[in-house]
Each structure stands twice: as C-alpha cells, then as structure tokens.
Scaffold this motif. Structure first.
Motif, mmCIF file in Angstrom:
data_model
loop_
_atom_site.group_PDB
_atom_site.id
_atom_site.type_symbol
_atom_site.label_atom_id
_atom_site.label_comp_id
_atom_site.label_asym_id
_atom_site.label_seq_id
_atom_site.Cartn_x
_atom_site.Cartn_y
_atom_site.Cartn_z
ATOM 1 N N UNK A 87 33.862 28.681 30.780
ATOM 2 C CA UNK A 87 33.739 27.583 31.743
ATOM 3 C C UNK A 87 32.561 27.869 32.649
ATOM 4 N N UNK A 115 46.351 34.273 32.621
ATOM 5 C CA UNK A 115 46.790 34.878 33.885
ATOM 6 C C UNK A 115 47.978 34.103 34.460
ATOM 7 N N UNK A 116 47.936 32.771 34.315
ATOM 8 C CA UNK A 116 49.096 31.957 34.737
ATOM 9 C C UNK A 116 50.360 32.402 34.020
ATOM 10 N N UNK A 136 39.826 44.924 42.948
ATOM 11 C CA UNK A 136 40.302 44.095 41.825
ATOM 12 C C UNK A 136 40.752 42.756 42.420
ATOM 13 N N UNK A 169 41.480 39.578 41.425
ATOM 14 C CA UNK A 169 42.596 38.691 41.063
ATOM 15 C C UNK A 169 43.894 39.241 41.637
ATOM 16 N N UNK A 170 44.073 40.542 41.574
ATOM 17 C CA UNK A 170 45.265 41.125 42.192
ATOM 18 C C UNK A 170 45.220 40.986 43.710
ATOM 19 N N UNK A 225 44.798 30.649 40.744
ATOM 20 C CA UNK A 225 44.023 29.702 39.940
ATOM 21 C C UNK A 225 42.748 29.283 40.668
ATOM 22 N N UNK A 266 36.580 39.534 34.779
ATOM 23 C CA UNK A 266 36.913 38.935 36.081
ATOM 24 C C UNK A 266 36.448 39.806 37.219
ATOM 25 N N UNK A 326 35.474 32.367 41.046
ATOM 26 C CA UNK A 326 34.861 33.058 39.921
ATOM 27 C C UNK A 326 34.096 32.071 39.026
ATOM 28 N N UNK A 361 40.287 31.987 40.492
ATOM 29 C CA UNK A 361 39.699 32.073 39.149
ATOM 30 C C UNK A 361 38.738 30.921 38.886
ATOM 31 N N UNK A 408 51.604 35.516 35.490
ATOM 32 C CA UNK A 408 52.224 35.271 36.795
ATOM 33 C C UNK A 408 53.583 34.581 36.651
ATOM 34 N N UNK A 423 47.479 41.697 37.617
ATOM 35 C CA UNK A 423 46.837 40.378 37.489
ATOM 36 C C UNK A 423 45.379 40.570 37.076
ATOM 37 N N UNK A 424 44.729 41.551 37.650
ATOM 38 C CA UNK A 424 43.356 41.832 37.228
ATOM 39 C C UNK A 424 43.319 42.344 35.791
ATOM 40 N N UNK A 470 33.505 33.110 33.481
ATOM 41 C CA UNK A 470 34.946 32.909 33.267
ATOM 42 C C UNK A 470 35.224 32.426 31.840
ATOM 43 N N UNK A 471 35.924 33.223 31.039
ATOM 44 C CA UNK A 471 36.321 32.719 29.719
ATOM 45 C C UNK A 471 37.320 31.571 29.862
ATOM 46 N N UNK A 477 41.089 32.322 30.059
ATOM 47 C CA UNK A 477 41.613 33.292 31.025
ATOM 48 C C UNK A 477 42.595 32.689 32.030
ATOM 49 N N UNK A 478 42.283 31.539 32.644
ATOM 50 C CA UNK A 478 43.232 31.038 33.655
ATOM 51 C C UNK A 478 44.640 30.822 33.096
ATOM 52 N N UNK A 479 44.745 30.280 31.904
ATOM 53 C CA UNK A 479 46.083 30.055 31.339
ATOM 54 C C UNK A 479 46.780 31.376 31.051
#
Lengths: 422, 422
Positions: free
Chosen positions: B30, B54-55, A289, A291-292, A55, B237, A62, A58, B58, B291-292, B46-47, B50-52
C-alpha cells in the motif's frame, strides 16, 4: 446456592456490580463471551479501542506517512511521551519515565545503572520471590558490573532471611518486587525504601504486578529506580514494551550500561562516540517497536480516565469476596489454602491458592471458562483487574472451582501437564 | 526529455517495468498515490496484507485466545519460528536465527558473546562507518566485557586504516557492516571473514542494510555471528524486531551476556538460577513484543515467495539506471557526485550522492513526492527496493531532482534544517 457465605449469593454480587462506579469500563474491553477472565495479572484483556488505534498507526502513520512519521507522527519522542502518560499511575513526575524494550532488558539497564551509583559496594540483594527473569538478569549485572570480579548476591525471602538480616555497608543495590507474582504479597514501598537508604544502598522496584493494580507513588516513597511491564494490568497487549523510571535526582549521575543511539545526546549527528542525552532519554537503547507501542498508547489513553483510588477500593472488595468464598466453600472441604495476605496493606490485586493437583485443577477450570493460571510448584493464581472483573465473575469462578473439586473431574488424564506459559 | 542518456527515456523505463518479473509485487504494498518512495532502506513500505494479519493477532489471538495464545497461537516459540522463516534470506540453517529486541540490544548481545569466544584478547575492531549505534553499543561491550579494564577499540574506514592494518593477535572481535548505511559500499563477506579468521578473531556482521537487499549467505562465508534489522528492506514495520544469528558451531560455547528468562533452559520451572537453553534460544532475553512481531510475520510470509537472485538482478539494474541518469543529467551541471561504488560486487541496493545543499535539496524533493533521505554531513540517499521500486520511479526521481536543481527552488528558506530522523 449451597455453602453461600453469610449474606452473599449471586444476586448480592449482581447488586454490587450494579453499584460499581467502575462498571462502565467493562464495556471498553472485548472479552470473549462466556469467559471469566482472571488472568489479567499475566496478560491484560484487549481494550475495545485498541485495534482501530493500531490500524491507524499502520495505515496512516506507517503506510501513508512512511519515514516522515518519525517527525510528523512523533515516533521519535514516543518512548518519553508514553512514559509521561504512564507517570501519574506510578507517582512519577514528567521526564522520569521512558517506555523501553523487554522488562528483562530494562531490569538490566536499571539495576546496572543503580550499581554504578554505589561503585565501591559489592553486594546485590534480591528476593528469592522476584520473578525469575529479575534474578537471571541480575546474574548478568553481577558478572558484568563487578569490574572483573562478580558481585555477591544475597537472597531474601518472605520466610527469611529478612532485608534487615542482609543489609550492611557492602550492599549497593536492592532489587525488590513490589507485589509478589506468586503470592500477591505487597511490600510497604516507603518503609522498605527508607530501610534501604538507611543502609546507604539504592533500591530498584519491580512494578510488574503493581502498576495499574494498586496505587504506586514512587516519588512519595523516595524510591530510586523502577521497572515494570505494561501487558498485565495496563492492558498494553502481548509483550507490550516495559518502562524504566529513574528519580530525577539520579538521572544525570549515571551513564547507562547499555548505550544505544536512542539514548544519545545528538543521535542525528551520527558521531562515532557515545554521549548520553540529558534526563531520562539516556536510558533509551534502540529503535522502539512501534506497533506494540501503539497498543500501549491506546490503553494509556483509556487509563487517563481512571481513578486509582477507585481501582484500589474495588480490587480489595473483589479479593475480599474471593477469599471469603474460598474460606467458606473450599477451605475445609478441599484443603484449599489462601496464601495471599489477608491484611489489605499487604495485598496486591490477586489471590493465590495452594491446593493439591493445582495444575490439572486449573486446566479443568480453564476448560469451563474460568481462566486463571498455575505457578509451580503448587499455586493456582487468580488476578482481579477492577476495570473489567465483576463481582459476579468472582462468584462464578468460585462456584465452578467448587464444582470441579466436588466432582473430581480434574483427575481425568487429559488435564495433566503439557507445558504452560506466563 | 532533454539530457536523456543514450537510449533511455521514460517510455524505455516503462518497457523495463513491463518486462520485470518482480513487477507484480508492487501491488502487494500500500504505497500512497503520487509518491516515489526511495527510503525503503530506512523504513520499508506497508505490505498490503499486514494490517489484516495484525488485526487477526489482536482480535483473535489476544482478544479471544488471551493468555492461552502463549501455547495455542505459538507465541512462545515465535522468535525462533520467525527466525527460521528469515533464515533462507541470510543463508542460515534452521535453528541459527532468533527474532529479538532492538538492533542495538542485539548488537550488544552478539558482540559481547563474541568477545567471550576470545576471552584473552583485548581488542575490538569496528568501522568508523558502522551505523553509530553499533559503535555506541560497542562502548558498552568494551566497558563491561573487559573484566574491569576497558577493551581497546580500533577503528577502520574505507579510506584507511584498513582491516589488514589493525588485525593482529590481540583482536578478539571484528564488527563490520556488510553494506555501509551512508555510501552503500558492500564488503566481500567471505573474503573478509577469511581474513578475520586467519588472525584468530571472530566476526560479527551487521546486516541492517543488506538483509532483503542483496543475497547474503552467512554459512557459505563461514561467518560467526550476525545481527540485522527487519524494518528496512524486509518491510516488517516501524521498529519491527531485530534478529540475531549465531553459527551453530558457536552456540553451545557461549553463555549470553544478557541472561533473560526467555533464554532459560526451563523458563517455567521458575528456578532462581539461570541456565542457558540449548541452541539459538539462549540468545533470547525477555518477552517478545508480539504486535510488532506480527507485522514482521506478515511480511516474512510474503518473502517466502521471493527469489533473491531476481531481487539482486533488478536492484543492480535500478541502481545502474539511477547512476547513469545522474552522471548524464546532474554531474556536470550541478556537481552531484555518486559516492556509491560503481562495481556491482561492491554495491548494495542504494545510491548516495554528495551535493552542496543536500539537506534542503532533499526536503524540496520530498515536497515534490520523491522520498529519500539525508545523512550528515553532505549525502542524499536513495534506497531501491526491488519489490516495489519501478524503473519509472527511478526516471521520475531524477527528473524531479534535476528540476529542483535547475530552478534552485531548494534555496527557499523553508527547506532549511529542522531536524530529521533515522
């Protein structure tokens, strides 16, 4: 508590857990309630701190830092920085390890580079038991690195032919998996490396099933190159980036086969011709990449606290216990055969069983909350990850497996094959 | 409001924003307060969702689903599923696009595959203005695909030699960047493809600076193969996975050069020999970095709502406005030269200026909250991403640039070169 092996019951397992110096690491993972997870040799569990770390990458790096983070957040150096974080786990010196793309692509990059170290030799040796993608990528190496004539492949196996059978002055590269993905059999890295060098060849070690599972000391073994993945015992996350290790003595000698701009000596001069960067950086290809990579970084920060000697001691205790319980409770009654070597020095951190009905048995076991996996044609596989696997997990797994075999519930049709994945 | 071009001031820009049918998308990102971000051609913003997303991947898919998510969460099919989500943006049919590793690796995979479509021809044509990694990876293609003798490279450029100058019956593959990363010059994809085909060669299009920036219709153009990245205008990302597109008519004809298990016909049979999967899947290599990939998926879900015709209309309006303002306020006074083509059909979605002191000027501009970038030796680059760039952003950027040039603040020493990235 029927069929308990001498001196062992669930209470004794709980006592082992209470005395385990690694026990506190279990709370550093978010494991689902009621699940005994014995598939960390395929996909490691989620470290508790990882979601917040990703997070942060991101939202801050980012979202707020935007393009500036290539400098300000150290993105450009991330592959070598994470490589250096990983180094102590594999016996690497700083500047020998780089985080890369998929393990398959890294295997190509490393094995093709190795072939360039012995340009006059025409043979690549691999194991029938290498994870298949290694063999598939070696087909690319054979085709593309032979200068118009495919390199010859010689396959060895634990039941022969042996390495000694195939090694001669034609062999350029030997690609071996340190711990076999099916059986858990471990090679003696130092002894095999010595044998390969004696024949004048170079060795590429695949560490996918050993990194984070067993102590690895590449430099002590005198190894040449290595690759591995980080989403198994290292818990970097699904598909987290692989790594490439190249002994410092070889780095300057090899032009990498895949020449991308992240491996360029001066990537921001935007010249039209490739020139390799010094050191391990030249083995980089394209944009990482990130985020990974962040998932991996979160996990490697935890690994900095881990003592590999403790990992090994607990791993052997867990696998010894599992093997004892299978021998006592499942071998005679159900014909379950332990195919993993019993000698400690030949065993990784998994145990595989050969048993009729392996696939539906594993499906029934998963439905009862014990997650291992199946490897065609007939093996069920259990991975023991000392950071979060407990002795009571081992007990519960065997007891539930015994129950499934006793009741025969696995014969129900819905446990039949549907397609399964790594 | 000195030097305003005829009829344009900040109020008029605000009126254009109020009438913009894409204006609502800005709130889906954002963006940091007070920043005018004109570097989405290098790293997209960053859209908001996106964070939610990717969360979720995960915590739920990885943390709870664990290994089961390879089936249950569709991880294994993710590269082709995301490829099909991306397809409408590039004029691809379903089953022609796959999400892959880095753009560099994909360029190798695509260009080397293309070379196999014309095995008797010995020349690869590329542009001096291709992003350098394309040229570097083509060096690998030249070395590895020539059957022991390196393939010949011929370089074209916007100031010559032209494509017509170098095309002949020896040319196997032409690798072109649809929109030039420095100047923003756009090729006529259909016309160039026709020209390449007339010479009997195949074309690989690099779409890095066009996907999501301008309408692309690969099939209408009759193109052969293409690659592109997803972290620029698509906002996937940092380092989000690249894609490979292969026209359906070519897919069965090519054995991919990099033969990984995710491109195998039956990856879970664990056979020792490679056999290519049908269709676009064979161009996959190894395990995707999920994740990416999740970051990209979140963005592509938003893209499903986007009308590319509106993107193009607004992109041209933004770049027209920027060019007009530069011509009026900066050209004569400061010698700032617009190097991006003024003809709409030859322009991507960026504008580049040639100006003395480009690097420190851009550093001073970034310090004042207008983020573009610098490309050696002498260009400052501004990317206009219609989803979140407003007309007042354009106004503010030029006014601040004018202020920096007027005061000469960029001549202060701390804006000097320190090293810049991507």
């Amino acid at each position: 508590m029927t069929h308990a092996p001498a001196g062992i019951d669930r209470r004794a397992c709980a006592a082992l857990d209470a005395a385990d110096p690694l026990a506190s690491f279990r709370s550093r993972f978010d494991l689902p309630e009621g699940v005994v997870y014995l598939d960390g040799n395929s996909l490691g569990a989620l470290p508790r701190d990882t979601p917040a770390f990703v997070q942060h990458v991101m939202r801050e790096e980012w979202g707020v830092g935007l393009i500036r983070s290539w400098n300000d957040a150290g993105w450009f150096a991330k592959p070598t920085d994470l490589g250096d974080r990983l180094a102590p786990i594999i016996g690497a010196a700083p500047g020998e390890t780089v985080i890369a793309e998929s393990t398959s692509t890294s295997l190509f990059q490393a094995a093709a580079a190795a072939a360039r170290l012995r340009p006059k030799r025409r043979v690549i040796v691999a194991e029938r038991g290498n994870f298949p993608t290694d063999l598939y990528m070696l087909e690319s190496v054979q085709e593309l690195m032979g200068g118009g004539t495919a390199l010859e492949r010689r396959l060895i196996a634990d039941d022969g032919p042996t390495l000694a059978d195939v090694l001669d002055e034609d062999v350029a590269v030997v690609v071996l998996t340190h711990v076999d993905y099916r059986t858990g059999r471990m090679h003696d890295m130092a002894e095999v490396t010595r044998q390969v060098h004696e024949a004048g060849a170079v060795v590429v070690w695949d560490l996918c099933h050993s990194v984070g599972a067993v102590p690895v000391d590449l430099n002590a073994a005198g190894a040449d190159l290595a690759v591995g993945c980080t989403y198994k015992y290292l818990n970097g996350g699904p598909g987290s980036p692989s790594f490439i290790w190249v002994a410092e003595r070889h780095q300057a000698a090899v032009r990498p086969p895949l020449t991308g701009w992240h491996g360029h000596a001066k990537p921001f001069d935007f010249t039209v011709d490739y020139a390799p960067a010094p050191g391990i950086t030249r083995f980089r290809i394209g944009t990482p990449q990130l985020l990974s990579a962040a998932g991996l970084e979160a996990s490697l920060r935890m690994w900095a606290e881990v003592d590999m000697a403790r990992i090994r001691k607990k791993s052997l205790a867990l696998t010894d216990l599992f093997i004892d319980l299978v021998d006592t409770r499942l071998a005679d009654r159900f014909g379950a055969e332990v195919v993993t070597p019993r000698e400690h020095h030949r065993r990784g951190s998994q145990v595989s069983l050969r048993v009729d009905g392996g696939y539906p048995i594993m499906q029934a076991l998963i439905e009862r909350g014990v997650i291992g996996d199946f490897r065609a044609p007939d093996l069920i596989r259990f991975g023991f990850t000392p950071l979060y696997t407990s002795f009571t997990d081992v007990w519960d797994a065997v007891v539930r497996l015994e129950d499934i075999l006793t009741t025969g519930v696995w014969r129900e049709a819905h446990f039949e094959r549907r397609g399964e994945v790594t």
